[in-house]
Write a protein that holds these residues in place. Structure first.
Motif, PDB file in Angstrom:
ATOM      1  N   HIS A   1       0.934  -1.225  -0.040  1.00  0.00           N
ATOM      2  CA  HIS A   1       0.025   0.131   0.027  1.00  0.00           C
ATOM      3  C   HIS A   1       0.913   1.126  -0.076  1.00  0.00           C
ATOM      4  O   HIS A   1       1.798   1.310   0.808  1.00  0.00           O
TER       5      HIS A   1
ATOM      6  N   LYS B   1       3.018   7.739 -14.438  1.00  0.00           N
ATOM      7  CA  LYS B   1       2.344   6.362 -14.435  1.00  0.00           C
ATOM      8  C   LYS B   1       2.518   5.909 -13.071  1.00  0.00           C
ATOM      9  O   LYS B   1       3.429   5.764 -12.494  1.00  0.00           O
ATOM     10  N   GLN B   2       1.414   5.252 -12.162  1.00  0.00           N
ATOM     11  CA  GLN B   2       1.440   4.493 -11.092  1.00  0.00           C
ATOM     12  C   GLN B   2       1.958   3.028 -11.513  1.00  0.00           C
ATOM     13  O   GLN B   2       1.685   2.351 -12.576  1.00  0.00           O
ATOM     14  N   LEU B   3       2.713   2.661 -10.368  1.00  0.00           N
ATOM     15  CA  LEU B   3       3.179   1.075 -10.708  1.00  0.00           C
ATOM     16  C   LEU B   3       2.024   0.358 -10.388  1.00  0.00           C
ATOM     17  O   LEU B   3       1.295   0.476  -9.178  1.00  0.00           O
ATOM     18  N   ALA B   4       1.786  -0.882 -11.153  1.00  0.00           N
ATOM     19  CA  ALA B   4       0.576  -1.712 -10.635  1.00  0.00           C
ATOM     20  C   ALA B   4       1.087  -2.868  -9.847  1.00  0.00           C
ATOM     21  O   ALA B   4       0.396  -3.574  -8.983  1.00  0.00           O
ATOM     22  N   SER B   5       2.392  -3.045 -10.076  1.00  0.00           N
ATOM     23  CA  SER B   5       2.884  -4.217  -9.226  1.00  0.00           C
ATOM     24  C   SER B   5       4.280  -4.224  -8.981  1.00  0.00           C
ATOM     25  O   SER B   5       5.006  -3.514  -9.790  1.00  0.00           O
ATOM     26  N   TRP B   6       4.887  -4.627  -7.971  1.00  0.00           N
ATOM     27  CA  TRP B   6       6.368  -4.669  -7.481  1.00  0.00           C
ATOM     28  C   TRP B   6       6.816  -5.904  -7.115  1.00  0.00           C
ATOM     29  O   TRP B   6       6.144  -6.613  -6.308  1.00  0.00           O
TER      30      TRP B   6
ATOM     31  N   PRO C   1       1.025  -7.025  -6.219  1.00  0.00           N
ATOM     32  CA  PRO C   1       0.045  -5.664  -6.409  1.00  0.00           C
ATOM     33  C   PRO C   1       0.308  -4.574  -5.531  1.00  0.00           C
ATOM     34  O   PRO C   1       0.533  -4.930  -4.390  1.00  0.00           O
TER      35      PRO C   1
ATOM     36  N   ILE D   1      -1.088  -1.061  -4.150  1.00  0.00           N
ATOM     37  CA  ILE D   1      -2.536  -0.251  -4.084  1.00  0.00           C
ATOM     38  C   ILE D   1      -2.211   1.037  -3.713  1.00  0.00           C
ATOM     39  O   ILE D   1      -1.488   1.456  -2.752  1.00  0.00           O
ATOM     40  N   TRP D   2      -2.653   2.090  -4.553  1.00  0.00           N
ATOM     41  CA  TRP D   2      -2.344   3.526  -4.143  1.00  0.00           C
ATOM     42  C   TRP D   2      -3.538   4.295  -3.493  1.00  0.00           C
ATOM     43  O   TRP D   2      -4.672   4.010  -3.808  1.00  0.00           O
TER      44      TRP D   2
END
Length: 71
Positions: free
Chosen positions: A37, A47-52, A56, A58-59
Motif C-alpha cells: 500500500h 504512471k503508477q506502478l501496478a505491481s512490484w 500488487p 494499491i495506491w
C-alpha cells in the motif's frame, strides 16, 4: 489479515526508495501479506506502478499530512 514477512517489508522499503518516498513527509509504503500500500500526500505524477516484485501495489492518494508522515 496475516503479517508480512521480512522479505515483504524489505521490498516495501525498496519500493519507497524507488518512488523517492524517504523524506518522511510526502508518503510511505506499507507491506501486507498480499499487497503493498502506497500512501502519498498528493496525486501521483506520471504512471503508477501496478505491481512490484510480482505483488500488487494499491495506491492511496491525497492522504492527510499526518497519515503520509505515519503519525
Amino acid at each position: 489479515m496475516s503479517v508480512p514477512d521480512d522479505y515483504m517489508r524489505d521490498q516495501a522499503e525498496q519500493l519507497a526508495q524507488h518512488l523517492r518516498l524517504n523524506d518522511g513527509k510526502s508518503g510511505y509504503v506499507e507491506a501486507e501479506a498480499d499487497a503493498y500500500h502506497v500512501y502519498v500526500r498528493r496525486k501521483w505524477p506520471g504512471k503508477q506502478l501496478a505491481s512490484w516484485d510480482g505483488v500488487p501495489v494499491i495506491w492511496h492518494e491525497n492522504v492527510g499530512t499526518h497519515k503520509a508522515a505515519r503519525r
